[in-house]
Design an enzyme around this catalytic site. Structure first.
Site, PDB file in Angstrom:
ATOM      1  N   TYR A 183      29.596 -35.378 -91.265  1.00 46.19           N
ATOM      2  CA  TYR A 183      27.970 -36.150 -91.820  1.00 46.19           C
ATOM      3  C   TYR A 183      27.700 -36.478 -91.525  1.00 46.19           C
ATOM      4  CZ  TYR A 183      30.882 -33.329 -95.357  1.00 46.19           C
ATOM      5  OH  TYR A 183      31.966 -32.516 -96.298  1.00 46.19           O
TER       6      TYR A 183
ATOM      7  N   TYR B  60      27.348 -31.237-102.672  1.00 45.59           N
ATOM      8  CA  TYR B  60      27.715 -32.308-103.035  1.00 45.59           C
ATOM      9  C   TYR B  60      27.871 -33.628-102.202  1.00 45.59           C
ATOM     10  CZ  TYR B  60      31.901 -33.274-101.465  1.00 45.59           C
ATOM     11  OH  TYR B  60      33.541 -33.361 -99.334  1.00 45.59           O
ATOM     12  N   ARG B  61      27.472 -33.393-100.737  1.00 45.26           N
ATOM     13  CA  ARG B  61      27.929 -34.349 -99.214  1.00 45.26           C
ATOM     14  C   ARG B  61      26.672 -32.911 -98.149  1.00 45.26           C
ATOM     15  NH1 ARG B  61      33.029 -35.735 -97.735  1.00 45.26           N
ATOM     16  NH2 ARG B  61      32.316 -38.444 -96.349  1.00 45.26           N
TER      17      ARG B  61
END
Lengths: 523, 523
Positions: free
Chosen positions: B90, B469-470
């Site tokens: 991420y 969600y991310r």
């Protein structure tokens, strides 16, 4: 710092109210003394007029609500939102700030959606526990609600106020997933996955993307909640409801110590309650049949109550939900754990799937958390014009903490000539002790005793590290003041958010001690 | 609307950095290319320089942190806070905005408190899953941690980013209780009961008094979290860890449908994972031993993997925790439920109390959620300079939804010449499908394929109602854009709060698409 605003007089806002009447129709704006009577606090421990609204308006749609907000912004009219207005013992439907206009959302009462497979409902503010229960029954849903003691309250209102019920889903604010909000400027926001068009996960995933906003709108005046997702429990295969009756007041600490690991390890999976003997008696009888002498009710009378009501000095209620084998194993462990306390008596009933299929309102032995009005009987305990105000400190589930708080509370409440009716709720890692202070509103000296006592309870509890999770509208500032770490840093954080989201300061001024700029007073 | 700010150049902030060096000492300010190398995104799907920090600073105390914020406000220096900086797949430790100064909190690494009886820890940002595990082991604590796959990440960082592990406490953000925050102006706030001086309930009661702020600081740039309470699981009496190996890709929908009620009714009480055969293979082997032809890995190779690795096309991992009798009853029910799927193979191991007392790092069959670095092997799957970027849409736990999302993802990812490595996590009422897109950073065409694919995944998923969600730092704006309900009302709400709490816009500009005023661009 921002407490103690000047109480606005119930000033004539005639022009603004006229505009609001035009929005909702004159049938849905109430301004006469008679019509606004129901928005007074029936249980006020002082003069209910101190919190009299200038009127109440009941919009039916989001458009009407938005138009009301516009008038309020333009006229500087403070609003006070209620869902069903049943926040009894904490102020009912009455506003903190006298002269506010109550926005009563009872007409926005649709059950938007129920999903049996996924275990949720999406409701509007006017949906009560009764009406949701009836909806589920009529549609043949297998989902169960978790109702607080009285069932006439709003599902949204109760959740937002951190209400609870005696079930596995009993920490109601933790079941909230997904909100629709109207901000003070009339714009509508959906939180979490609700911000993604077409997402089925709005009422399913608490996280969303980025900051999670749902819980910011609990006990809050940052916005008006117009829809809420709430998780509901699928009907379990089996339920056990049990009671542990403890023989002595001094069993408190060992009961709390015994309960803690059972809750933490999930052997008992829901909210438990443990009430004292006066709590049992006040829920079912009148004080006068037991005692009418001076001073606190003597120990021998409490012993008589225990015998006649077949309860303990403390009576713990717990429940298990799940597979039949699971419930049996858990119940056996609970029995074994509490049997180590001398004199403890344990009873429990297991209901299987067949027995659980057709519950009635008001319930019975096989199920808890059903909506009823039984709990309201407590107000009659001392006779006359019965009322109660609840003092609700939070504590760690440790025997020593419970003992200390109990001793303080019992001492101070009895010293004030009132009855100590205390129930410990266990949420898992935390507990609350709800002291229901029952009084007779027709006796000025009893009201005066409550008013003298209550602020001292707040300060004494705070001095011992116990803070309230909820309080009556007359004491919201004082409790907020107790949350003072680092010069009230948390309150100041809230004020910054308040100013950003409601610059006109129209939404519920004073709610939980949060005031808009123009009503703040240097501390 | 506020997306796509101009990327600030890595401008000389020499004077500001000099002041910061004086605050922390020159040993703890890193500005050379070599020293800031570790703050690049090792797994960047493009040029890692696009997210290069101008340096990194590692304060040791709150006072140092406050002084850094002051310099940042005065100099207009954007900051990017990391705890351990292990947000791999991420963006790692790299900032969204090139030229930001990374604030690395690794030196604030104390375990402030652990309470075995009450089941919590209070930690600082630099505490990793490894270090917390070691702390608990050394102190003889009976509490268990819930670690995500790699254990070197920060407990706070992972919780704030909605991380999860395969345990009963595996939805990590839901275990957060009580934060200490430093706001952009340097003031310190404690949330919830932490605002009440002397309260033992700060890490115990999520509610507090008034609005609940904790979750506002998840995936957020509203403040810097400096301490966090986290709930830990007491060591259970027994644990069962089981696997269901499903024979066919087409079993997905029935597996999801079978699992849902088991999770909802608490028969399975924790986060489950269900990975596809490539997920199993990529975690343990290299792609080249299986296949080196053109196009996606053919079905017959997948069949060979299933035989040789003894896994299913889908392999579900689940666990039970609790009393031995409870675990047995639950496991029997899970077996019975999955046996109805033709070809499903179920294995499970029950460990009793004695076996659970001495786990080693890295775990074994008896326990999941232990910290390890095993999961990192996946990056080597395609050889070369291995990396992965994760695509993480959220879905309802319904067979049809899972089927639809799976088909979309497999099709698009394979079409791009990449491997579909998918794991469905079930959190109860919601699921996430984590697609680990592994690529070789030394092959420009593979990087180009990822960069072409990823934005299309976001838009396609959103068009079907699936939101992430991310996400990776390079795609935070695009995902934010997908959460567009009512003209991006939720993002605008966040921007109002951002402006109120961080008017200089120094904290993590662009985090999850939230930009300060001066970097917003009209949408």
């Amino acid at each position: 710092m921002s407490l103690h605003p000047p109480h606005a007089a119930c000033t004539a806002q005639a022009a603004a109210l006229k505009r609001i009447a035009a929005i909702v129709g004159s049938d849905w704006l109430f301004t006469s003394d008679e019509a606004t009577e129901t928005y007074l606090d029936f249980f006020a421990p002082g003069d209910a007029e101190d919190h009299r609204a200038c009127g109440a308006v009941a919009p039916a749609t989001l458009d009407e609500l938005r138009a009301i907000l516009q008038v309020a912004r333009e006229a500087g009219l403070p609003l006070w939102t209620v869902s069903a207005g049943r926040n009894l013992a904490y102020g009912g439907a009455a506003p903190v700030l006298r002269g506010s206009l109550v926005v009563d959302l009872k007409r926005m009462n649709r059950v938007i959606e129920v999903d049996d497979d996924l275990g949720y409902a999406i409701v509007e503010p006017g949906v009560t526990f009764f009406s949701l229960f009836d909806h589920l029954a009529h549609t043949g849903s297998s989902l169960w609600i978790s109702s607080p003691a009285p069932g006439w309250g709003s599902v949204i209102g109760n959740g937002l106020e951190h209400g609870f019920g005696p079930t596995a889903y009993g920490d109601h604010s933790q079941q909230i997933c997904g909100l629709e909000l109207m901000l003070a400027d009339g714009s509508i926001v959906r939180t979490g996955m609700g911000a993604l068009p077409g997402a089925a996960t709005w009422p399913l995933f608490k996280g969303g993307y980025g900051p999670s906003y749902d819980l910011l709108f609990l006990q809050s005046n940052f916005a008006i909640v117009t829809k809420m997702g709430i998780w509901l429990m699928p009907r379990p295969e089996a339920v056990a409801v049990g009671h542990v009756k403890l023989a002595r007041e001094a069993d408190l600490a060992s009961a709390i110590e015994t309960l803690r690991p059972l809750r933490l390890e999930g052997v008992i999976g829901g909210v438990t309650s443990m009430r004292n003997v006066l709590g049992t008696a006040a829920g079912a009888t009148l004080r006068s049949i037991w005692y009418d002498g001076p001073g606190p009710i003597p120990d021998e009378v409490l012993q008589r109550m225990m015998r006649q009501l077949d309860c303990g000095w403390w009576t713990l209620q717990f429940a298990h939900y799940g597979l039949e084998g699971v419930v049996q194993a858990q119940l056996a462990r609970v029995r074994a754990a509490f049997e180590s306390i001398p004199g403890a008596r344990i009873d429990a009933t297991i209901s299987d799937a067949a027995a659980l299929r057709t519950p009635a309102r008001g319930g019975g032995g096989s199920r808890v958390g059903l909506p009823s009005l039984n709990a309201l009987g407590i107000v009659d305990w001392r006779g006359g014009t019965g009322a109660h105000i609840d003092f609700s400190p939070v504590l760690a589930p440790r025997g020593a903490d419970a003992e200390r708080l109990h001793t303080l509370m019992r001492g101070m409440i009895e010293q004030a000539g009132l009855d100590y009716i205390g129930t410990f709720y266990n949420f898992g890692r935390a507990m609350a002790l709800i002291c229901a202070i029952v009084f007779n509103r027709s006796l000025p000296e009893e009201m005066a005793a409550v008013r003298s006592l209550f602020p001292r309870l707040i300060d004494t509890a705070a001095a011992h590290g116990f803070g309230e999770y909820r309080t009556h509208i007359s004491y919201m500032d004082q409790v907020a003041r107790a949350y003072s770490w680092n010069d009230h840093a948390l309150l100041r954080l809230g004020e910054r958010i308040k100013d950003a989201l409601d610059p006109h300061g129209i939404l519920a001024p004073g709610k939980q001690g949060l005031w808009p700029t123009h009503l703040r007073k240097a501390g």
